[in-house]
Scaffold this motif. Structure first.
Motif, PDB file in Angstrom:
ATOM      1  N   TYR A  47       1.044  -1.306   0.102  1.00  0.00           N
ATOM      2  CA  TYR A  47       0.023   0.042   0.161  1.00  0.00           C
ATOM      3  C   TYR A  47       0.834   1.294   0.056  1.00  0.00           C
ATOM      4  N   ASN A  48       1.713   1.154   0.899  1.00  0.00           N
ATOM      5  CA  ASN A  48       2.617   2.659   0.908  1.00  0.00           C
ATOM      6  C   ASN A  48       3.505   2.889  -0.220  1.00  0.00           C
ATOM      7  N   SER A  49       3.762   1.674  -0.947  1.00  0.00           N
ATOM      8  CA  SER A  49       4.670   1.765  -2.004  1.00  0.00           C
ATOM      9  C   SER A  49       3.681   2.089  -3.344  1.00  0.00           C
ATOM     10  N   GLY A  50       2.489   2.156  -3.061  1.00  0.00           N
ATOM     11  CA  GLY A  50       1.805   2.610  -4.281  1.00  0.00           C
ATOM     12  C   GLY A  50       1.078   1.568  -4.984  1.00  0.00           C
ATOM     13  N   TYR A  51       1.208   0.338  -4.566  1.00  0.00           N
ATOM     14  CA  TYR A  51       0.599  -0.949  -5.297  1.00  0.00           C
ATOM     15  C   TYR A  51      -0.879  -1.227  -4.452  1.00  0.00           C
ATOM     16  N   LEU A  52      -1.795  -0.522  -4.732  1.00  0.00           N
ATOM     17  CA  LEU A  52      -3.026  -0.390  -4.391  1.00  0.00           C
ATOM     18  C   LEU A  52      -3.801  -1.815  -4.576  1.00  0.00           C
TER      19      LEU A  52
ATOM     20  N   HIS B 379       1.114  13.546   3.637  1.00  0.00           N
ATOM     21  CA  HIS B 379       1.584  12.281   3.512  1.00  0.00           C
ATOM     22  C   HIS B 379       0.765  11.070   2.664  1.00  0.00           C
ATOM     23  N   ILE B 383       1.052   8.931  -0.857  1.00  0.00           N
ATOM     24  CA  ILE B 383       0.763   7.748  -0.892  1.00  0.00           C
ATOM     25  C   ILE B 383      -0.007   7.629  -2.548  1.00  0.00           C
ATOM     26  N   ARG B 386       2.245   7.716  -5.294  1.00  0.00           N
ATOM     27  CA  ARG B 386       2.740   6.552  -5.795  1.00  0.00           C
ATOM     28  C   ARG B 386       1.863   5.600  -6.715  1.00  0.00           C
ATOM     29  N   GLN B 387       0.651   5.504  -6.184  1.00  0.00           N
ATOM     30  CA  GLN B 387      -0.203   4.846  -6.828  1.00  0.00           C
ATOM     31  C   GLN B 387      -0.343   5.168  -8.309  1.00  0.00           C
TER      32      GLN B 387
END
Ligand code: SF4
Lengths: 239, 474
Positions: A47-52, B379, B383, B386-387
């Motif tokens: 999640y925090n890396s952007g991989y929803l 913050h 995120i 990043r998504q």
């Protein structure tokens, strides 16, 4: 009171002792503890890396695992903070929104559960030593748990509590940040280590395994002798 | 023209920042000062959280009704004899201002500190006309002499210490004095006074434009803004299109939040307000007044999940609270907007392509969000960026994508997960010594370059729990 233990993947794999201590503390206060085996990881690394999309698969697994639990308690501010985010993440998802809200509402970080639900401020432990405490960012800022761990610590018999300078500053862990931006993370944890040294504490206590692995790993490399321990370990020391 | 300040790659900029001991010392002591003063101001105000809430609501309302207030502002300024120009891009803004200067045949322009003029690269545009631009803000002036970009949005020369400033003055202006701050400031003042008096055009930024009266408010520490707003005959204000408040009442609330959050003061030393051109019965003010309202990518943010980024009042509290900024400094962000707000705003204004590392330059500790006086969820926006980088822009590295696919499989399948808890210790065994991983493989490599990593427990928690349950049953 029935409590389901949310162990977190870090504790499950790297710090089984913290899990054992958590079980024993909860049982000491009369909780009927169970460990739903379907649980895995809260999904935060993705999640925090952007991989929803990827993170949602983990989250759904967690919702399945704790579907029938009354309370969910975990020894991590950060991972419990993640569970609390589920309702935002599954907003307007007809299949999962309700489950997300239910799980968020029944989830607690260990010290938060002890103080807010069980209304315990003194766990009746004894521990001799100079102790300082690092309030992990997600525990304090995301979850809003600030006083509970410090209250519990201070009430332990024999403890000498010393406040960490600029304690609210991040230790530089940040999950995948510590890998993706290792150089910056390194500077941050060096600074944290320096602050710990300034307290002349013998023990550094924290409520999040990730931060403790980070700070501990740096202090060990620097040849410092400060012992880095999880809150649960210190709360579970008996008289 | 772009908001970028150099061309070197991200890792290099970060490394340069980390190795710059002077800068880091200056930044960390300034952060410490600003943060503790801000805290004192918050406590003094008493109900800081209520104030933040009020600030957030004012900004939300204003930005939601931006078209209405911009129209009102524009009408008011026109009524007072001013010219209003809406610039869709940096080029349009620069062209318009160049035209004004050309018509005046102006040789010298005096400027106040302004981030939006940095953003559009106005100084270069004016210098290309042969006009001399004089920065009236001390910090900006130092940077101008040194041809150095700003590293902070409130204290642009934060990365320079007094010795470096002394050297710059000596080299560029023949200064022979000491590096005592007062003496340096006196020297700058004496140099600047001369310049102010002969400038034909003044250009200012804008902290808050008051829609109901068409008034521009500037918040400064040195009072030099007056030099730009009162002396020259021609005055130009350049403002980002969101830098607006409905009435004087909201202006007061936001100025109070701004000064307390920025430098921990109740009020800054100077708040300058001016309205339109000089009317017949007024004694000072410009004969010719222009308001340039700059879009430059802002309206694209309206209506998106990043709209709250336009609530920013440029106080820099998020920058002052940021531990990443502390260690790498402002230039590492390669944007005139550094720190957390820069990491949020820069990709929005200038695209992900050029700034895709910025959203990751945060441990997501949330110190920025907590510090922001108008409650922008900084913050969380990182995120979200990043998504977008992963899912829409498809700019994530291949190995990372593979790892995350693996993560999804691992975390959604209890059997696979369980197996991994059993195997972890064995798998990491080749790199383990005395329960410590000192030189780890793959993704652990960079981590273990500087710090140890623990070996997995001998027995996973779940396997211990299982045994315990069994023995309990027996
Ligand atoms: S984002 Fe918030 S804290 Fe940062 S500069 Fe803008 S208003 Fe200030």
């Amino acid at each position: 009171m029935k409590v389901s233990l949310f162990i977190t993947c870090l504790c499950d794999i790297f710090s089984a002792d913290v899990g054992k201590d958590t079980v024993e503390i909860l049982e000491r206060f009369g909780c009927e503890v169970d460990f739903p085996e379907l649980q895995t990881c809260c999904g935060q690394p993705a999640y925090n890396s952007g991989y929803l999309t990827e993170s949602k698969q983990a989250m759904k697994q967690m919702m399945r695992a704790f579907k029938h639990s009354e309370y969910v308690v975990g020894p991590s501010g950060s991972c419990v903070g993640m569970l609390k985010e589920y309702p935002n993440i599954f907003k307007n998802d007809p299949e999962w929104e309700d489950e997300a809200i239910k799980l968020a509402n029944k989830s607690y970080e260990l010290t938060q559960f002890l103080v807010e639900v069980l209304e315990i401020v003194d766990v009746g432990s004894a521990f001799k030593g100079r102790v300082t405490y690092h309030p992990s960012c997600h525990m304090s800022r995301i979850l809003g748990v600030n006083e509970a761990p410090i209250t519990l610590l201070k009430n332990i018999e024999g403890i000498e509590y010393i406040e960490l300078p600029i304690k609210e500053d991040c230790c530089g862990f940040g999950g995948t940040f510590s890998i993706k931006n290792a150089a910056i993370s390194e500077e941050m944890v060096k600074e944290k280590s320096q602050h710990v040294t300034e307290t002349e504490a013998e023990y550094l206590v924290g409520g999040d395994m990730g931060c403790l692995i980070n700070i501990g790993g740096m202090m060990q490399r620097e040849g410092k002798t400060v012992k880095v321990v999880h809150m649960a370990e210190i709360l579970n020391t008996t008289k | 023209m772009s908001i970028k300040i150099n061309e070197s790659p991200y890792e290099e900029r970060v490394q340069q920042g980390i190795e710059n001991d002077f800068m880091r010392l200056a930044v960390s002591s300034a952060q410490g000062r600003f943060r503790s003063r801000k805290r004192i101001q918050e406590t003094e105000l008493g109900n800081w959280e209520d104030w933040r809430q009020l600030g957030a609501e004012i900004r939300k309302h204003t930005v939601e009704n931006l078209d209405y207030y911009l129209q009102q502002l524009s009408d008011q300024v026109s009524k007072r004899g001013g010219h209003v120009f809406f610039a869709a891009t940096a080029e349009e803004a620069n062209d318009y201002i160049q035209n004004v200067i050309r018509k005046k045949e102006a040789k010298k322009v005096v400027k106040t500190k302004s981030m939006v003029t940095e953003e559009i690269g106005l100084n270069r545009a004016l210098e290309s006309l042969g006009a001399e631009v004089v920065e009236s803000d001390l910090g900006e002036w130092i940077l101008q002499l040194d041809e150095d970009p700003p590293s902070h949005i409130v204290v642009p020369a934060l990365h320079k210490n007094k010795e470096q400033i002394r050297e710059t003055f000596a080299e560029k202006r023949g200064y022979t004095g000491s590096d005592i701050p007062e003496e340096l400031a006196d020297f700058a003042r004496s140099q600047l006074r001369e310049e102010f008096l002969t400038a034909e055009v003044g250009i200012t930024g804008c902290n808050f434009a008051i829609a109901e009266s068409g008034t521009i408010t500037l918040v400064t520490n040195e009072g030099n803004a007056e030099m730009a707003t009162t002396l020259p005959d021609t005055l130009i204000t350049v403002m980002g299109m969101e830098r607006i408040v409905p009435t004087w009442e909201e202006m007061e609330v936001l100025v109070s939040l701004l000064t307390r959050s920025a430098v921990g003061q109740k009020l800054t030393s100077y708040i300058t307000s001016y309205t339109g051109a000089r009317l017949d019965d007024e004694i000072d003010g410009p004969d010719d007044y222009h308001l340039v309202i700059v879009d430059n990518g802002r309206s694209k943010i309206l209506g998106t999940e990043f709209q709250a980024a336009l609530h920013c009042i440029r106080c820099a509290a998020c920058i002052n609270a940021c531990p990443v900024y502390r260690h790498v400094g402002g230039h590492a962000y390669n944007s005139i907007y550094p720190g957390p707000i820069g990491a949020v705003l820069t990709p929005l204004l200038d695209g992900y392509e050029n700034h895709k590392e910025l959203p990751y330059a945060s441990s997501l500790c949330g110190a920025c969000t907590e510090a922001c006086p108008v409650k922008i969820p900084l913050h969380e926006m990182l995120i979200r960026h990043r998504q977008i980088i992963v899912e829409k822009e498809k700019q994530a590295p291949m190995v990372e994508k593979m790892a995350m696919k693996g993560f999804a499989k691992w975390s959604s399948s209890p059997a696979v997960y369980k197996l991994s808890t059993k195997m972890a210790r064995l798998a990491l065994n080749p790199w383990t010594k005395d329960d410590i991983i000192g030189n780890g493989p793959g993704p652990l490599k960079d981590w273990t370059n500087s710090r140890n990593f623990p070996a997995p427990s001998k027995q996973s928690f779940r396997s211990w729990y299982k045994e315990r349950e069994k023995s309990g049953e027996e």
